[in-house]
Design a protein around this motif. Structure first.
Motif, PDB file in Angstrom:
ATOM      1  N   ALA A 224       0.825  -1.207   0.000  1.00 25.57           N
ATOM      2  CA  ALA A 224       0.000   0.000   0.000  1.00 25.57           C
ATOM      3  C   ALA A 224       0.860   1.258   0.000  1.00 25.57           C
ATOM      4  CB  ALA A 224      -0.926  -0.008   1.212  1.00 25.57           C
ATOM      5  N   LEU A 225       1.907   1.258   0.807  1.00 22.40           N
ATOM      6  CA  LEU A 225       2.758   2.442   0.889  1.00 22.40           C
ATOM      7  C   LEU A 225       3.509   2.695  -0.417  1.00 22.40           C
ATOM      8  CD1 LEU A 225       4.180   2.078   4.512  1.00 22.40           C
ATOM      9  CD2 LEU A 225       2.443   3.681   3.702  1.00 22.40           C
ATOM     10  N   LEU A 226       3.986   1.612  -1.033  1.00 24.75           N
ATOM     11  CA  LEU A 226       4.732   1.774  -2.289  1.00 24.75           C
ATOM     12  C   LEU A 226       3.813   2.046  -3.473  1.00 24.75           C
ATOM     13  CD1 LEU A 226       7.384  -1.092  -1.899  1.00 24.75           C
ATOM     14  CD2 LEU A 226       7.757   1.363  -1.665  1.00 24.75           C
ATOM     15  N   GLY A 227       2.666   1.382  -3.480  1.00 23.22           N
ATOM     16  CA  GLY A 227       1.792   1.502  -4.641  1.00 23.22           C
ATOM     17  C   GLY A 227       0.873   2.701  -4.619  1.00 23.22           C
ATOM     18  N   GLU A 228       0.452   3.139  -3.423  1.00 22.30           N
ATOM     19  CA  GLU A 228      -0.514   4.227  -3.332  1.00 22.30           C
ATOM     20  C   GLU A 228      -0.007   5.412  -2.509  1.00 22.30           C
ATOM     21  OE1 GLU A 228      -4.520   1.377  -3.498  1.00 22.30           O
ATOM     22  OE2 GLU A 228      -3.946   2.382  -1.638  1.00 22.30           O
ATOM     23  N   GLY A 229       0.805   5.132  -1.513  1.00 20.54           N
ATOM     24  CA  GLY A 229       1.263   6.195  -0.634  1.00 20.54           C
ATOM     25  C   GLY A 229       0.172   6.659   0.304  1.00 20.54           C
ATOM     26  N   LEU A 230       0.527   7.626   1.136  1.00 24.68           N
ATOM     27  CA  LEU A 230      -0.428   8.165   2.097  1.00 24.68           C
ATOM     28  C   LEU A 230      -1.107   9.400   1.519  1.00 24.68           C
ATOM     29  CD1 LEU A 230       1.725   7.906   5.355  1.00 24.68           C
ATOM     30  CD2 LEU A 230      -0.160   6.410   4.668  1.00 24.68           C
ATOM     31  N   PRO A 231      -2.352   9.656   1.900  1.00 23.61           N
ATOM     32  CA  PRO A 231      -3.013  10.899   1.447  1.00 23.61           C
ATOM     33  C   PRO A 231      -2.282  12.124   1.986  1.00 23.61           C
ATOM     34  CG  PRO A 231      -4.574   9.359   2.456  1.00 23.61           C
ATOM     35  CD  PRO A 231      -3.206   8.830   2.747  1.00 23.61           C
ATOM     36  N   ASP A 232      -2.441  13.253   1.309  1.00 18.59           N
ATOM     37  CA  ASP A 232      -1.814  14.488   1.781  1.00 18.59           C
ATOM     38  C   ASP A 232      -2.296  14.849   3.175  1.00 18.59           C
ATOM     39  OD1 ASP A 232      -0.454  14.692  -0.613  1.00 18.59           O
ATOM     40  OD2 ASP A 232      -2.020  15.893  -1.565  1.00 18.59           O
ATOM     41  N   HIS A 233      -3.560  14.581   3.441  1.00 23.13           N
ATOM     42  CA  HIS A 233      -4.100  14.816   4.774  1.00 23.13           C
ATOM     43  C   HIS A 233      -5.319  13.916   4.968  1.00 23.13           C
ATOM     44  CE1 HIS A 233      -6.757  17.297   2.314  1.00 23.13           C
ATOM     45  NE2 HIS A 233      -7.636  17.213   3.300  1.00 23.13           N
ATOM     46  N   LEU A 234      -5.635  13.656   6.230  1.00 23.02           N
ATOM     47  CA  LEU A 234      -6.805  12.864   6.570  1.00 23.02           C
ATOM     48  C   LEU A 234      -7.826  13.753   7.263  1.00 23.02           C
ATOM     49  CD1 LEU A 234      -5.217   9.562   7.979  1.00 23.02           C
ATOM     50  CD2 LEU A 234      -6.346   9.870   5.771  1.00 23.02           C
ATOM     51  N   THR A 235      -9.051  13.680   6.796  1.00 22.44           N
ATOM     52  CA  THR A 235     -10.119  14.437   7.421  1.00 22.44           C
ATOM     53  C   THR A 235     -10.684  13.663   8.612  1.00 22.44           C
ATOM     54  OG1 THR A 235     -11.855  13.447   6.057  1.00 22.44           O
ATOM     55  CG2 THR A 235     -10.705  15.371   5.158  1.00 22.44           C
ATOM     56  N   GLY A 236     -11.508  14.328   9.378  1.00 18.77           N
ATOM     57  CA  GLY A 236     -12.169  13.645  10.484  1.00 18.77           C
ATOM     58  C   GLY A 236     -13.031  12.497  10.008  1.00 18.77           C
ATOM     59  N   ALA A 237     -13.676  12.671   8.844  1.00 18.28           N
ATOM     60  CA  ALA A 237     -14.503  11.610   8.276  1.00 18.28           C
ATOM     61  C   ALA A 237     -13.647  10.411   7.875  1.00 18.28           C
ATOM     62  CB  ALA A 237     -15.273  12.140   7.069  1.00 18.28           C
ATOM     63  N   ASN A 238     -12.457  10.677   7.307  1.00 21.18           N
ATOM     64  CA  ASN A 238     -11.552   9.583   6.934  1.00 21.18           C
ATOM     65  C   ASN A 238     -11.152   8.775   8.166  1.00 21.18           C
ATOM     66  OD1 ASN A 238      -9.727  11.704   4.585  1.00 21.18           O
ATOM     67  ND2 ASN A 238     -11.631  10.557   4.298  1.00 21.18           N
ATOM     68  N   ILE A 239     -10.764   9.479   9.231  1.00 16.80           N
ATOM     69  CA  ILE A 239     -10.334   8.802  10.456  1.00 16.80           C
ATOM     70  C   ILE A 239     -11.482   7.990  11.051  1.00 16.80           C
ATOM     71  CG2 ILE A 239      -9.515   9.160  12.811  1.00 16.80           C
ATOM     72  CD1 ILE A 239      -8.026  11.642  11.764  1.00 16.80           C
ATOM     73  N   ALA A 240     -12.673   8.570  11.044  1.00 15.46           N
ATOM     74  CA  ALA A 240     -13.836   7.851  11.572  1.00 15.46           C
ATOM     75  C   ALA A 240     -14.116   6.596  10.746  1.00 15.46           C
ATOM     76  CB  ALA A 240     -15.060   8.768  11.578  1.00 15.46           C
ATOM     77  N   GLY A 241     -13.996   6.705   9.426  1.00 14.27           N
ATOM     78  CA  GLY A 241     -14.240   5.556   8.558  1.00 14.27           C
ATOM     79  C   GLY A 241     -13.240   4.439   8.791  1.00 14.27           C
ATOM     80  N   TYR A 242     -11.958   4.780   8.853  1.00 15.31           N
ATOM     81  CA  TYR A 242     -10.931   3.768   9.101  1.00 15.31           C
ATOM     82  C   TYR A 242     -11.104   3.124  10.479  1.00 15.31           C
ATOM     83  CZ  TYR A 242      -8.226   5.189   4.973  1.00 15.31           C
ATOM     84  OH  TYR A 242      -7.812   5.443   3.682  1.00 15.31           O
ATOM     85  N   THR A 243     -11.431   3.931  11.493  1.00 17.19           N
ATOM     86  CA  THR A 243     -11.613   3.403  12.840  1.00 17.19           C
ATOM     87  C   THR A 243     -12.790   2.451  12.898  1.00 17.19           C
ATOM     88  OG1 THR A 243     -10.691   5.429  13.793  1.00 17.19           O
ATOM     89  CG2 THR A 243     -11.981   4.009  15.255  1.00 17.19           C
ATOM     90  N   TYR A 244     -13.885   2.829  12.273  1.00 16.12           N
ATOM     91  CA  TYR A 244     -15.070   1.978  12.282  1.00 16.12           C
ATOM     92  C   TYR A 244     -14.789   0.648  11.582  1.00 16.12           C
ATOM     93  CZ  TYR A 244     -19.557   0.071  10.828  1.00 16.12           C
ATOM     94  OH  TYR A 244     -20.607  -0.772  10.591  1.00 16.12           O
ATOM     95  N   LEU A 245     -14.159   0.702  10.416  1.00 20.22           N
ATOM     96  CA  LEU A 245     -13.873  -0.530   9.682  1.00 20.22           C
ATOM     97  C   LEU A 245     -12.883  -1.410  10.432  1.00 20.22           C
ATOM     98  CD1 LEU A 245     -13.645   0.700   5.974  1.00 20.22           C
ATOM     99  CD2 LEU A 245     -15.494  -0.570   7.051  1.00 20.22           C
ATOM    100  N   GLY A 246     -11.900  -0.794  11.095  1.00 18.79           N
ATOM    101  CA  GLY A 246     -10.889  -1.584  11.785  1.00 18.79           C
ATOM    102  C   GLY A 246     -11.391  -2.231  13.059  1.00 18.79           C
ATOM    103  N   VAL A 247     -12.123  -1.475  13.871  1.00 20.15           N
ATOM    104  CA  VAL A 247     -12.544  -1.980  15.182  1.00 20.15           C
ATOM    105  C   VAL A 247     -13.831  -2.796  15.069  1.00 20.15           C
ATOM    106  CG1 VAL A 247     -13.251  -1.331  17.512  1.00 20.15           C
ATOM    107  CG2 VAL A 247     -11.416  -0.072  16.376  1.00 20.15           C
ATOM    108  N   ILE A 248     -14.887  -2.160  14.556  1.00 18.71           N
ATOM    109  CA  ILE A 248     -16.195  -2.828  14.507  1.00 18.71           C
ATOM    110  C   ILE A 248     -16.274  -3.795  13.328  1.00 18.71           C
ATOM    111  CG2 ILE A 248     -18.689  -2.491  14.379  1.00 18.71           C
ATOM    112  CD1 ILE A 248     -17.364  -1.439  16.929  1.00 18.71           C
TER     113      ILE A 248
END
Length: 325
Positions: A224-248
């Protein structure tokens, strides 16, 4: 000297007994009422996954399926490892690796690719063939011939999901279809192998889930890091989405899913996956302003009927635990 394992009793919904790794803990006998409770808990997993499509499209950064897959698997796996403090031993190093790649390392990026390139309804319809694939793999791996009831329920489920989620203007991306079909094949094989291998003695389901998530996440992170890299910035919605998918949607959902696989027949638990498109459709109603047609209501009824037909919760005879040297 090899040990002799007593023959396992026939599993409801099948015609021949399933195989299980010698020495693996035998699930306790469950009454029909207890089996219904186990099925209800296991269904929470695919029901939660039904929100993956709307979460991906509405909350996550665009065009980063590998990053989404890595962030869904690796943090959850490391958290479970830290909580359980248990590592694989013996042949469970390679078994956990195989299951981790099937369930997460290869499955997740294919799933997210399909979610980015297909409408949720088309993706759900492709994944609805899981019970039929589980029946096919079960015949080869577990030496179980599917019953006519299982095959009928599987076909009814595919028809119901198609009516429920497909629309006449749905766009079909061949690459997305191929990705979802490959992901569905991997998931079906993982269900059958999980049933075949069981769980090592003294190891909790959380630990087993953590092994698999960590393996998949470690495989995904560098790609993922080599092929796509990280976004320039993460919004609150992005963080909420990743947290929800990872935990729940991952740590909790997969622990419940694996609990169901361990205690229910593979054919029965595979039909619980059809709750995924039902929840995906309901999520579209709630969050995307979609409406249900008469055909979709009929499809919903067929899906519910398929899940019920695919279950066989009769009381199973008690199993004897084999002795190991």
């Amino acid at each position: 000297m090899p040990t002799t394992t007593p023959a396992a009793p026939s599993i409801p919904g099948t015609r021949r007994p399933a195989s299980q790794a010698p020495g693996a803990p035998r699930p306790p006998r469950a009454s029909a009422r207890a089996a219904i409770g186990i099925a209800a808990l296991a269904a929470i997993g695919p029901a939660t996954w039904g929100t993956t499509y709307v979460t991906t499209t509405e909350l996550l950064p665009a065009d980063r399926p590998l990053l989404a897959a890595a962030l869904r698997a690796l943090p959850a796996g490391l958290i479970l490892l830290a909580l359980t403090r248990r590592l694989p031993r013996g042949d469970w190093w390679w078994k956990a690796t195989v299951l981790g790649m099937l369930n997460f390392g290869a499955f997740f990026p294919l799933l997210f690719f399909g979610a980015y390139h297909l409408p949720g309804g088309v993706a759900s319809t492709v994944s609805a063939v899981t019970p039929l694939l589980v029946a096919g793999f079960g015949a080869g791996v577990l030496k179980i011939r599917p019953t006519r009831r299982t095959l009928t329920a599987g076909l009814v489920g595919v028809a119901g999901v198609a009516l429920l989620v497909l629309r006449g203007n749905a766009e079909v991306d061949p690459a997305g279809i191929a990705a979802m079909l490959a992901a569905t094949v991997l998931m079906a094989l993982a269900v059958v192998l999980s049933k075949r291998w069981g769980r090592p003695e003294g190891v909790s389901l959380l630990a087993l889930t953590g092994w698999q998530l960590t393996v998949g996440g470690l495989a995904l992170a560098p790609v993922a890091l080599l092929g796509e890299g990280l976004p320039d910035h993460l919004t609150g919605a992005n963080i909420a989405g990743y947290t929800y998918l990872g935990v729940i949607g991952t740590a909790v959902a997969y622990a419940l899913w694996f609990h169901g696989i361990e205690r229910l027949p593979a054919s029965s638990v595979s039909f619980l996956g059809l709750t995924n498109p039902v929840v995906a459709t309901l999520a579209g109603l709630l969050f995307l302003g979609q409406t249900l047609t008469a055909w979709q209501i009929g499809g919903l009824a067929l899906v519910i009927g398929s899940v019920a037909l695919g279950q066989n919760l009769r009381r199973s005879p008690r199993r004897r635990t084999p002795r190991t040297p």
